[in-house]
Design an enzyme around this catalytic site. Structure first.
Site, PDB file in Angstrom:
ATOM      1  N   ASN A 114      -0.533   0.212   7.956  1.00  0.00           N
ATOM      2  CA  ASN A 114      -1.172   0.824   6.889  1.00  0.00           C
ATOM      3  C   ASN A 114      -0.867   0.328   5.455  1.00  0.00           C
ATOM      4  O   ASN A 114       0.222  -0.320   5.283  1.00  0.00           O
ATOM      5  CB  ASN A 114      -0.839   2.493   6.779  1.00  0.00           C
ATOM      6  CG  ASN A 114       0.766   2.753   6.188  1.00  0.00           C
ATOM      7  OD1 ASN A 114       0.321   2.701   4.735  1.00  0.00           O
ATOM      8  ND2 ASN A 114       1.473   2.708   6.769  1.00  0.00           N
ATOM      9  N   PHE A 118       0.102   4.888  -1.628  1.00  0.00           N
ATOM     10  CA  PHE A 118       0.609   6.393  -2.430  1.00  0.00           C
ATOM     11  C   PHE A 118      -0.850   7.107  -2.673  1.00  0.00           C
ATOM     12  O   PHE A 118      -0.795   7.720  -3.662  1.00  0.00           O
ATOM     13  CB  PHE A 118       1.508   6.152  -3.325  1.00  0.00           C
ATOM     14  CG  PHE A 118       2.897   5.716  -2.994  1.00  0.00           C
ATOM     15  CD1 PHE A 118       3.401   5.851  -1.605  1.00  0.00           C
ATOM     16  CD2 PHE A 118       3.733   5.161  -3.993  1.00  0.00           C
ATOM     17  CE1 PHE A 118       4.386   5.572  -1.365  1.00  0.00           C
ATOM     18  CE2 PHE A 118       4.978   4.783  -3.641  1.00  0.00           C
ATOM     19  CZ  PHE A 118       5.582   5.032  -2.185  1.00  0.00           C
ATOM     20  N   SER A 179       8.355   1.839   0.299  1.00  0.00           N
ATOM     21  CA  SER A 179       6.969   1.420   0.790  1.00  0.00           C
ATOM     22  C   SER A 179       6.410   0.040   0.328  1.00  0.00           C
ATOM     23  O   SER A 179       6.882  -0.645  -0.657  1.00  0.00           O
ATOM     24  CB  SER A 179       6.214   2.664   0.132  1.00  0.00           C
ATOM     25  OG  SER A 179       4.846   1.861   0.414  1.00  0.00           O
ATOM     26  N   ASN A 181       3.532  -0.964   0.088  1.00  0.00           N
ATOM     27  CA  ASN A 181       2.238  -1.042  -0.582  1.00  0.00           C
ATOM     28  C   ASN A 181       2.035  -0.693  -1.959  1.00  0.00           C
ATOM     29  O   ASN A 181       1.047  -0.428  -2.508  1.00  0.00           O
ATOM     30  CB  ASN A 181       1.516  -0.220   0.055  1.00  0.00           C
ATOM     31  CG  ASN A 181       1.483  -0.495   1.658  1.00  0.00           C
ATOM     32  OD1 ASN A 181       1.143  -1.563   2.024  1.00  0.00           O
ATOM     33  ND2 ASN A 181       1.604   0.743   2.710  1.00  0.00           N
ATOM     34  N   THR A 182       3.282  -0.438  -2.802  1.00  0.00           N
ATOM     35  CA  THR A 182       3.367  -0.400  -4.263  1.00  0.00           C
ATOM     36  C   THR A 182       3.907  -1.647  -4.817  1.00  0.00           C
ATOM     37  O   THR A 182       5.127  -1.911  -4.597  1.00  0.00           O
ATOM     38  CB  THR A 182       3.931   0.795  -4.616  1.00  0.00           C
ATOM     39  OG1 THR A 182       3.147   1.998  -4.139  1.00  0.00           O
ATOM     40  CG2 THR A 182       3.926   0.876  -6.239  1.00  0.00           C
ATOM     41  N   LYS A 218      15.295   6.436   0.841  1.00  0.00           N
ATOM     42  CA  LYS A 218      14.639   5.773   2.093  1.00  0.00           C
ATOM     43  C   LYS A 218      14.338   4.399   1.952  1.00  0.00           C
ATOM     44  O   LYS A 218      13.954   3.863   0.866  1.00  0.00           O
ATOM     45  CB  LYS A 218      13.268   6.496   2.208  1.00  0.00           C
ATOM     46  CG  LYS A 218      12.594   6.193   3.481  1.00  0.00           C
ATOM     47  CD  LYS A 218      11.353   6.904   3.966  1.00  0.00           C
ATOM     48  CE  LYS A 218      10.899   6.289   5.223  1.00  0.00           C
ATOM     49  NZ  LYS A 218       9.714   7.172   5.506  1.00  0.00           N
ATOM     50  N   ASN A 247      11.544   2.823   6.556  1.00  0.00           N
ATOM     51  CA  ASN A 247      10.156   2.768   6.171  1.00  0.00           C
ATOM     52  C   ASN A 247       9.597   1.757   7.236  1.00  0.00           C
ATOM     53  O   ASN A 247      10.085   1.203   7.943  1.00  0.00           O
ATOM     54  CB  ASN A 247      10.027   2.416   4.898  1.00  0.00           C
ATOM     55  CG  ASN A 247       8.593   3.117   4.146  1.00  0.00           C
ATOM     56  OD1 ASN A 247       7.722   3.071   4.588  1.00  0.00           O
ATOM     57  ND2 ASN A 247       8.924   3.787   2.810  1.00  0.00           N
TER      58      ASN A 247
HETATM   59  C1  LIG Z   1      -0.226   5.925   7.462  1.00  0.00           C
HETATM   60  C2  LIG Z   1       1.399   5.944   7.023  1.00  0.00           C
HETATM   61  C3  LIG Z   1       1.512   6.457   5.781  1.00  0.00           C
HETATM   62  C4  LIG Z   1       3.069   6.406   5.234  1.00  0.00           C
HETATM   63  N1  LIG Z   1       3.216   7.035   3.963  1.00  0.00           N
HETATM   64  C5  LIG Z   1       4.234   7.246   3.815  1.00  0.00           C
HETATM   65  C6  LIG Z   1       4.858   7.690   2.562  1.00  0.00           C
HETATM   66  O1  LIG Z   1       3.891   7.929   1.786  1.00  0.00           O
HETATM   67  N2  LIG Z   1       6.104   7.452   2.300  1.00  0.00           N
HETATM   68  C7  LIG Z   1       7.111   7.142   3.040  1.00  0.00           C
HETATM   69  O2  LIG Z   1       8.216   7.380   2.571  1.00  0.00           O
HETATM   70  N3  LIG Z   1       6.764   6.773   4.294  1.00  0.00           N
HETATM   71  C8  LIG Z   1       5.453   6.753   4.730  1.00  0.00           C
HETATM   72  N4  LIG Z   1       5.415   6.101   5.728  1.00  0.00           N
HETATM   73  C9  LIG Z   1       6.150   5.732   6.654  1.00  0.00           C
HETATM   74  C10 LIG Z   1       6.667   6.778   7.560  1.00  0.00           C
HETATM   75  O3  LIG Z   1       7.132   7.914   7.128  1.00  0.00           O
HETATM   76  C11 LIG Z   1       7.907   6.083   8.774  1.00  0.00           C
HETATM   77  O4  LIG Z   1       8.997   5.857   7.999  1.00  0.00           O
HETATM   78  C12 LIG Z   1       7.415   4.791   9.541  1.00  0.00           C
HETATM   79  O5  LIG Z   1       6.016   4.970   9.709  1.00  0.00           O
HETATM   80  C13 LIG Z   1       8.271   4.591  10.621  1.00  0.00           C
HETATM   81  O6  LIG Z   1       8.172   5.594  11.467  1.00  0.00           O
HETATM   82  P1  LIG Z   1       7.067   5.679  12.793  1.00  0.00           P
HETATM   83  O7  LIG Z   1       7.343   4.225  13.276  1.00  0.00           O
HETATM   84  O8  LIG Z   1       7.623   6.819  13.465  1.00  0.00           O
HETATM   85  O9  LIG Z   1       5.833   5.850  12.157  1.00  0.00           O
HETATM   86  C14 LIG Z   1       4.001   6.190   6.285  1.00  0.00           C
HETATM   87  C15 LIG Z   1       3.567   5.669   7.394  1.00  0.00           C
HETATM   88  C16 LIG Z   1       2.245   5.478   7.874  1.00  0.00           C
HETATM   89  C17 LIG Z   1       1.914   4.801   9.374  1.00  0.00           C
END
Ligand SMILES: Cc1cc2nc3c(=O)[nH]c(=O)nc-3n(C[C@H](O)[C@H](O)[C@H](O)COP(=O)(O)O)c2cc1C
Length: 340
Positions: A114, A118, A179, A181-182, A218, A247
């Site tokens: 992704n 934000f 993140s 992406n910022t 985080k 993350n």
């Molecule tokens: C579509 C998407 C959006 C996410 N948005 C955020 C976010 O806004 N803030 C954040 O701290 N992590 C965000 N994450 C990261 C997740 O909270 C998590 O840390 C990461 O995906 C690893 O866990 P997983 O393998 O179970 O997905 C996002 C992940 C995905 C897939």
């Protein structure tokens, strides 16, 4: 079985061209039906209570940040068994995020990429929604990040504004500096900038008065051990209550051949390919702090065994995102049963 045979195929078809469409469909359906689903909580939410950084959690499995950025489906997540929900990441300025498509499935790898950036309605809108809705059925984490239009030099004020309006509503706060992406955000993990940011947030919390609430950081899985060591020093100096690790990653290891093309998309990779690295970070933090700093382990938990290994590595709680998309709410229940 019910989820993977019936529900997931329908959802993945809804979002055949754009995975985000399936996500939005599910989120809004859950927002509409959440209260009616409340009786399911007894099925999915196996009680395994634990108190971590002073907050009592009904079970160890939480919903990771990013799934419900604007906090619209809180009773729904509780009904699906989650023992806490981390809403956000929200930013002080509402923002649309990156252009779509910005979410990709890598089904052979049980992964996602992704670059949402934000997308959210802003901190004030979340505060208004949480005030209007009243108490939440499970502990609520609120993840705050930097607005895209705010220069890194003004990041502290931007985060402080978010903390100020949201402080009454969270059981803990997650400072998202990880993140991918910022632009510039991950630079806030560096020692001096993180120190300023956390000092600013503590000062804001002190000004707001009342009992201090836990502030967590985080972190990214792409930091070196040296950088994590430095970050832990800052966290200790600033009285951080815990870490959330990790993350998404910029690495592209572990992607199945069938996903090679999608695997070249820009953004953060989550799911199975992240599991080993996320667990290694949790293990490292646990060892470096001699277990003194609670860690929420997140990254690539797709089955019961992944969750148990994350707990063995030293996590006090775990969170799901990508594993939940692929496995559904049965995973929350299975982990709960295994832990109990
Ligand atoms: C579509 C998407 C959006 C996410 N948005 C955020 C976010 O806004 N803030 C954040 O701290 N992590 C965000 N994450 C990261 C997740 O909270 C998590 O840390 C990461 O995906 C690893 O866990 P997983 O393998 O179970 O997905 C996002 C992940 C995905 C897939």
């Amino acid at each position: 079985m019910f989820y993977s045979r019936l529900v997931r195929p329908v959802l993945f078809r809804v979002g055949a061209g754009d995975a985000e469409a399936a996500h939005e469909f599910t989120l809004h359906a859950l927002a509409r039906t959440g209260a009616a689903l409340a009786p399911l909580r007894r099925w999915f939410g196996v009680p395994t209570p634990r108190t971590v950084f002073g907050v009592r959690f009904p079970n160890l499995v939480g919903l990771a940040a990013g799934m419900d950025k604007n906090g619209i489906a809180l009773p729904g997540w509780a009904a699906l068994g989650f023992g806490h929900v981390e809403v956000g990441t929200v930013t002080w300025h509402p923002q649309p995020g990156n252009p779509r498509p910005r979410l990709y499935r890598l089904p052979a790898s049980k992964a996602l990429i992704n670059r949402m950036g934000f997308n959210n309605h802003g901190s004030q809108a979340l505060a208004d929604r949480l005030r209007a809705r009243g108490p939440v059925p499970v502990p609520l984490g609120i993840s705050i990040g930097k607005s895209k239009i705010t220069p890194v030099a003004d990041a502290v004020a931007d985060y402080r504004s978010s903390l100020r309006v949201l402080y009454p509503y969270g059981d803990y706060f997650a400072v998202n500096v990880s993140s991918p992406n910022t632009p510039g955000l991950r630079g806030l993990q560096d020692r001096a900038l993180l120190d300023d940011l956390l000092a600013g947030l503590s000062a804001e919390a002190a000004q707001l008065g009342g009992p201090a609430k836990p502030i967590l950081v985080k972190i990214a899985p792409d930091l070196t051990d040296h950088a994590i060591g430095e970050l832990l020093g800052v966290c200790a100096d600033q009285g951080v209550a815990g870490l959330i690790a990790t993350n998404t990653t910029l690495a592209r290891d572990g992607i199945a051949p069938g996903d090679a093309v999608t695997g070249r998309q820009a953004g953060g990779l989550s799911g199975r390919p992240l599991a080993a690295r996320a667990r290694a970070v949790v293990e490292f933090v646990h060892r470096e702090t001699a277990g003194a700093l609670p860690v929420i382990g997140v990254g690539g938990i797709g089955c019961v065994d992944d969750a148990l290994r994350m707990l063995d590595a030293g996590a006090s709680l775990v969170q799901l995102y990508t594993g939940f998309i692929y496995a559904g709410p049965g995973l929350v229940r299975s982990i709960g049963r295994a832990v109990r």
